[in-house]
Design an enzyme around this catalytic site. Structure first.
Site, mmCIF file in Angstrom:
data_model
loop_
_atom_site.group_PDB
_atom_site.id
_atom_site.type_symbol
_atom_site.label_atom_id
_atom_site.label_comp_id
_atom_site.label_asym_id
_atom_site.label_seq_id
_atom_site.Cartn_x
_atom_site.Cartn_y
_atom_site.Cartn_z
ATOM 1 N N GLY A 39 40.069 -65.594 -1.473
ATOM 2 C CA GLY A 39 40.190 -65.679 -0.024
ATOM 3 C C GLY A 39 41.346 -64.811 0.421
ATOM 4 N N THR A 208 45.403 -48.009 4.957
ATOM 5 C CA THR A 208 45.260 -47.944 3.502
ATOM 6 C C THR A 208 44.135 -46.977 3.153
ATOM 7 O OG1 THR A 208 43.787 -49.874 3.492
ATOM 8 C CG2 THR A 208 46.143 -50.281 3.197
ATOM 9 N N LEU A 209 44.325 -46.251 2.052
ATOM 10 C CA LEU A 209 43.408 -45.173 1.676
ATOM 11 C C LEU A 209 42.831 -45.356 0.278
ATOM 12 C CD1 LEU A 209 45.690 -42.265 2.973
ATOM 13 C CD2 LEU A 209 43.753 -43.304 4.188
ATOM 14 N N GLY A 210 42.832 -46.587 -0.218
ATOM 15 C CA GLY A 210 42.295 -46.841 -1.547
ATOM 16 C C GLY A 210 43.077 -46.100 -2.610
ATOM 17 N N ASP A 241 44.520 -57.043 -0.410
ATOM 18 C CA ASP A 241 45.321 -58.249 -0.152
ATOM 19 C C ASP A 241 46.654 -58.182 -0.887
ATOM 20 O OD1 ASP A 241 43.269 -59.276 1.411
ATOM 21 O OD2 ASP A 241 42.327 -60.295 -0.276
#
Length: 293
Positions: A39, A208-210, A241
């Site tokens: 979660g 965020t860009l992985g 997360d």
């Protein structure tokens, strides 16, 4: 009093390892199965706690086996769960398929998470006393709006990870100090709000860009980009997360936002090298060591 308060979802993940993600109507056989806590809210609370921040979690779970698993895990991670409520609904569940490249598909049943409303006086007090409030969108939107308003009233830094993406009221965005989105989520919010730049709505925006790291956008300032180290990813579940929780912990510890970004990228790069969501989240010593390298 906690440094970081997370208001969000608590699920139990049921993870299937597959040779490839199935197409619509297709059945594939699993090569492995595991059950673990997850979660977005719980993942981020664990990430903040393991990154060194005293952390409190406001959430809803069911009176069932998965709820007990969640409560025990929060205690193990030394997260203040005094504001976690037990409701008349099953604990949230996620079904996750992960392929050998670490890519995944996720189906979430909200369960008890949908009952996390409204906040009570104790919840609002916890938020107001914290340094950082961290939010996501796996709980009722009204609760997210209420929590952000409580943070604004109490002088707490409010951080929203806008995932899973939804149309957001401008009033919520106005109460945020930091918005964290991926490229898809950023595009959705620009389209739904009509904003050319998200920094016209929230002063600080993290994209965020992985595998490429992350970008920091601030109103009337140059973009800062932090590349991610090259690693062999086995499971991307929970990486975003981990980034958010580590980022919040760094901010709560007094780091400048640029440094918090680098800290969060390092934490996320560690998490993708392990399987699972909560099981993959690194601890402070590991993150510091990765930064030193």
């Amino acid at each position: 009093m906690a440094d970081v308060v997370v208001v969000g979802s608590a699920n139990v993940d049921q993870v299937f390892r597959v040779d490839r993600i199935p197409e619509p109507g297709e059945t594939v056989l699993s090569t492995g199965f595991s059950t673990a806590r997850g979660g977005k809210g719980q993942n981020q609370a664990v990430a903040a706690a393991r990154a060194g921040a005293s952390t409190a979690f406001i959430a809803a779970i069911g009176d069932d086996g998965f709820g007990r698993l969640t409560a025990e895990g929060l205690t193990e991670d030394r997260i203040d769960s005094s504001r976690v409520r037990t409701v008349d609904a099953a604990t949230g569940t996620a079904l996750i398929a992960v392929d050998p490249r670490g890519e995944n598909t996720i189906i979430v049943e909200a369960g008890a998470n949908a009952r996390l409303a409204p906040l009570d006086a104790g919840d609002r007090e916890s938020i107001a006393e914290a340094s950082v409030l961290l939010l996501q969108l796996e709980i009722p939107l009204d609760t997210v709006v209420e929590a952000a308003a409580a943070a604004r009233a109490g002088g707490t830094t409010a951080v929203l990870n806008a995932a899973p993406i939804a149309d957001l009221p401008v009033a919520l965005l106005a109460d945020l100090d930091v918005l964290i989105v991926n490229e898809h989520e950023a595009a959705h919010l620009r389209a739904s709000t009509g904003a050319t730049e998200l920094t016209s709505l929230v002063e600080t925006v993290v994209v965020t860009l992985g595998a490429d790291g992350a970008e920091l956008h601030r109103r009337e300032r140059d973009v800062v980009r932090v590349p991610a180290p090259r690693v062999t990813a086995v499971d991307a579940t929970g990486a975003g997360d981990t980034f958010c929780g580590a980022f919040a912990a760094a901010l709560a510890g007094g780091a400048e936002v640029d440094d918090a970004l680098g800290f969060a990228v390092a934490a996320a790069s560690l998490s993708v090298q392990r399987h699972g969501a909560v099981p993959s989240i690194p601890r402070r010593a590991e993150i510091d060591a990765a930064l030193a390298r």
